[in-house]
Design a protein around this motif. Sequence first.
Motif, PDB file in Angstrom:
ATOM      1  N   GLU A 334       0.834  -1.197   0.000  1.00 22.35           N
ATOM      2  CA  GLU A 334       0.000   0.000   0.000  1.00 22.35           C
ATOM      3  C   GLU A 334       0.872   1.252   0.000  1.00 22.35           C
ATOM      4  OE1 GLU A 334      -2.626  -0.247   3.301  1.00 22.35           O
ATOM      5  OE2 GLU A 334      -3.120  -2.360   2.959  1.00 22.35           O
ATOM      6  N   ARG A 335       0.241   2.390  -0.238  1.00 24.17           N
ATOM      7  CA  ARG A 335       0.983   3.649  -0.335  1.00 24.17           C
ATOM      8  C   ARG A 335       1.470   4.086   1.040  1.00 24.17           C
ATOM      9  NH1 ARG A 335      -1.304   9.708  -1.764  1.00 24.17           N
ATOM     10  NH2 ARG A 335       0.731  10.674  -2.177  1.00 24.17           N
ATOM     11  N   PRO A 336       2.782   4.272   1.214  1.00 20.55           N
ATOM     12  CA  PRO A 336       3.279   4.724   2.517  1.00 20.55           C
ATOM     13  C   PRO A 336       2.967   6.196   2.740  1.00 20.55           C
ATOM     14  CG  PRO A 336       5.084   4.559   0.965  1.00 20.55           C
ATOM     15  CD  PRO A 336       3.868   4.024   0.259  1.00 20.55           C
ATOM     16  N   ALA A 337       2.868   6.564   4.012  1.00 22.61           N
ATOM     17  CA  ALA A 337       2.533   7.949   4.337  1.00 22.61           C
ATOM     18  C   ALA A 337       3.643   8.914   3.951  1.00 22.61           C
ATOM     19  CB  ALA A 337       2.229   8.069   5.832  1.00 22.61           C
ATOM     20  N   CYS A 338       4.894   8.438   3.844  1.00 26.54           N
ATOM     21  CA  CYS A 338       5.975   9.351   3.465  1.00 26.54           C
ATOM     22  C   CYS A 338       5.827   9.837   2.030  1.00 26.54           C
ATOM     23  CB  CYS A 338       7.334   8.689   3.666  1.00 26.54           C
ATOM     24  SG  CYS A 338       7.617   7.230   2.646  1.00 26.54           S
ATOM     25  N   ASP A 339       4.975   9.183   1.225  1.00 25.06           N
ATOM     26  CA  ASP A 339       4.716   9.683  -0.125  1.00 25.06           C
ATOM     27  C   ASP A 339       3.977  11.009  -0.106  1.00 25.06           C
ATOM     28  OD1 ASP A 339       6.008   7.626  -1.281  1.00 25.06           O
ATOM     29  OD2 ASP A 339       4.241   6.626  -2.111  1.00 25.06           O
ATOM     30  N   LEU A 340       3.433  11.394   1.045  1.00 26.44           N
ATOM     31  CA  LEU A 340       2.780  12.694   1.156  1.00 26.44           C
ATOM     32  C   LEU A 340       3.789  13.836   1.185  1.00 26.44           C
ATOM     33  CD1 LEU A 340       0.115  11.740   3.860  1.00 26.44           C
ATOM     34  CD2 LEU A 340      -0.228  11.920   1.385  1.00 26.44           C
ATOM     35  N   LEU A 341       5.076  13.523   1.318  1.00 28.91           N
ATOM     36  CA  LEU A 341       6.132  14.534   1.300  1.00 28.91           C
ATOM     37  C   LEU A 341       6.692  14.660  -0.110  1.00 28.91           C
ATOM     38  CD1 LEU A 341       8.078  13.439   4.523  1.00 28.91           C
ATOM     39  CD2 LEU A 341       6.322  15.208   4.345  1.00 28.91           C
ATOM     40  N   GLU A 342       7.055  15.878  -0.481  1.00 29.52           N
ATOM     41  CA  GLU A 342       7.653  16.090  -1.790  1.00 29.52           C
ATOM     42  C   GLU A 342       9.082  15.553  -1.842  1.00 29.52           C
ATOM     43  OE1 GLU A 342       6.324  17.546  -4.628  1.00 29.52           O
ATOM     44  OE2 GLU A 342       4.419  17.347  -3.566  1.00 29.52           O
ATOM     45  N   GLU A 343       9.853  15.737  -0.776  1.00 28.18           N
ATOM     46  CA  GLU A 343      11.235  15.266  -0.713  1.00 28.18           C
ATOM     47  C   GLU A 343      11.436  14.482   0.584  1.00 28.18           C
ATOM     48  OE1 GLU A 343      13.939  18.467  -1.150  1.00 28.18           O
ATOM     49  OE2 GLU A 343      13.175  19.100  -3.099  1.00 28.18           O
ATOM     50  N   PRO A 344      10.992  13.239   0.624  1.00 28.60           N
ATOM     51  CA  PRO A 344      11.139  12.469   1.868  1.00 28.60           C
ATOM     52  C   PRO A 344      12.590  12.237   2.262  1.00 28.60           C
ATOM     53  CG  PRO A 344      10.375  11.074   0.062  1.00 28.60           C
ATOM     54  CD  PRO A 344      10.311  12.482  -0.430  1.00 28.60           C
ATOM     55  N   GLY A 345      13.499  12.156   1.287  1.00 31.93           N
ATOM     56  CA  GLY A 345      14.901  11.940   1.623  1.00 31.93           C
ATOM     57  C   GLY A 345      15.499  13.094   2.405  1.00 31.93           C
ATOM     58  N   ALA A 346      15.234  14.326   1.970  1.00 22.51           N
ATOM     59  CA  ALA A 346      15.753  15.492   2.688  1.00 22.51           C
ATOM     60  C   ALA A 346      15.140  15.603   4.077  1.00 22.51           C
ATOM     61  CB  ALA A 346      15.473  16.759   1.881  1.00 22.51           C
TER      62      ALA A 346
END
Length: 629
Positions: A334-346
């Motif tokens: 399923e879609r992880p919640a961190c996909d709600l961020l534009e730049e999860p790595g930063a």
Amino acid sequence: MTGTGGEEMGAQAARSRALAVLRVRSRALAVALLPAAVAVVLLVGGATGRLAGSGWDAARWTVSVVAVLVLATAAAVALVVARSRPAATPTVTIAEESAPDLYRMVRDLADRLDVPAPSAIALTPDCDSWLEDRTHPAHGPPPAPRQTDPAVPGGPARPRGGAGPVLVIGSPFLWWMRVGELRAVLAPVVAGTGPSAHPDIAAARRFIRGLDAAVAVASAGRRNPLARAACAGLGRVCRLLLRACRVHAAQMERGVASAAAERAQAVDYGLRIAAQEQVGLAYAGWDRLLTRVALPAWRMGRWPSRLDVGVVAALTELSRRDRLAEGFASRLGERPACDLLEEPGAMDEAVSLLTARLFHGGPETGPDWSPVDWDEYPEEVVDRTWRTDAARLHRVLDTLGVRRAAEEDTAPGTEGPTLARVLDHLTAPADDPATPPAPAAPTTPPTPQATTASAPRTAPHPPTGEAPAPAETLADPEDDDDLGGTTTRGAALAAGLSAQLAREEAAAQRAGAGTAAPTTPAAAAGAVGPDAALWDDGALPLLPLQPPRSGREILTAHITAMVCCAAMDTAGATPGLDWLDGPSLLFDGARAADLAPSVLSLVETGDPGPLRDWMTELGIRPEKPVRLV
């Protein structure tokens, strides 16, 4: 259950308790004004001739002086309470342009709950979520005011009044949970903005936070005797008011939580029950990752820059090992919640640096403190840690006068630090008792600051994945170094290692004093980073992970490191990373087994037989020199 007019009973109870807190404030103000009121009556009586005479004159002067002193004291206390900086959680604020989907989800949730939306969203390295009021001027400027929020699905735009509370989300939730699970978990938290917006509850909370901040100001150490006396009086008054408000404040918060939970039942209630299982799982994985994986890297001057990604890897590994967690792996599709961020790595990098500072302390700038990726962890952290410990072990042996192989009648090519030197020294002679009394303290005892940051108190986790043996349990509190279960030579070596570690930690603290705190590469480029307005560098680390190790644990860890170095240099082993257990020794890609019991046999009884058998089976040659740092 709801009250009249559809209002939750919890909100009514919270409001009544907030009024009780405000009544305490009003009574304190009345007590401060009482001498002034009496002085005014006496002065008016003297001016009109009704209270004439020498006795009344003396009373007027006495009461007037007391009134002035009380008013000055009350004004000073009120000024400190109003201007003291309330405690705030160190966080990484998420700008709306860097997470529009997350802000849209939270505002949609607020509309469904019919409550005001939070003014901002921030991440913190914790497995919890809450609302935090940051309207105090010391917490930085509020977000830029806007007339309306953007339109969100499910309802029209909501007008915004004053700055609302900040929604603080634990970063492990954002990476481990799915979008639906995160929305369900955040529903009761966002619902709390409704009761929090009530003027009485907001005023009561500001008063409590101001008193708490004033107590912290009064507790700060000062050298000036006059300042110490003033702070003592300030602290006494504020603590008295806090005790008077304590019960009412606790009941007020319970009422707010009850009202929020009741209102949130209408949104994703069934999914929230299932999502609560992920909360406990995320907490377990986060704790394991910090203590087993991140802490060794921090001690080596490297901070893992993708801790939240590591949580996902650790919990995925747990789902493969634990049959109770097998069902959790299916969620990863399923879609992880961190996909709600534009730049999860930063964002992950900024939170990782914040985690290092909170749990390990303020890092130094320069090459001795730098980020490390997970694919570099085995070489940059595991290998360096083992070789550093092995080098320290041989330095202490040199200090104790233990001869190297080159000084003995040995074969050519065996010069340099060898594992055989350690084994020969720790092998107990026939007349050596196995459990001698604890040796005297070293001549250079470790300072409290050095030992606190040196190593954990729990038994060292060897790179084998084996369960700790019973001998690895914590020491008795009456035995400082826990050396009663070692040989005489082992106890002396453990004491020397403890003293050497203390000296190195003290030198590192002196070298790092006065250096500036670093920033992540993303923050240096103008991207996200820890909120500077919330920092107090002098108090770091705020949450040290573990107390120091005992002497026997330090000795066991150093011998294990020496064995691992010999395995890498003579048998082709490689350093590895286990997401749940930390540094590990790999032979042909598989973790080595049965190392911990063999090392413990050498440490506790001076018997190298099990360890030599283990090394012979794997082709490790202890007489060959190893490479140190």
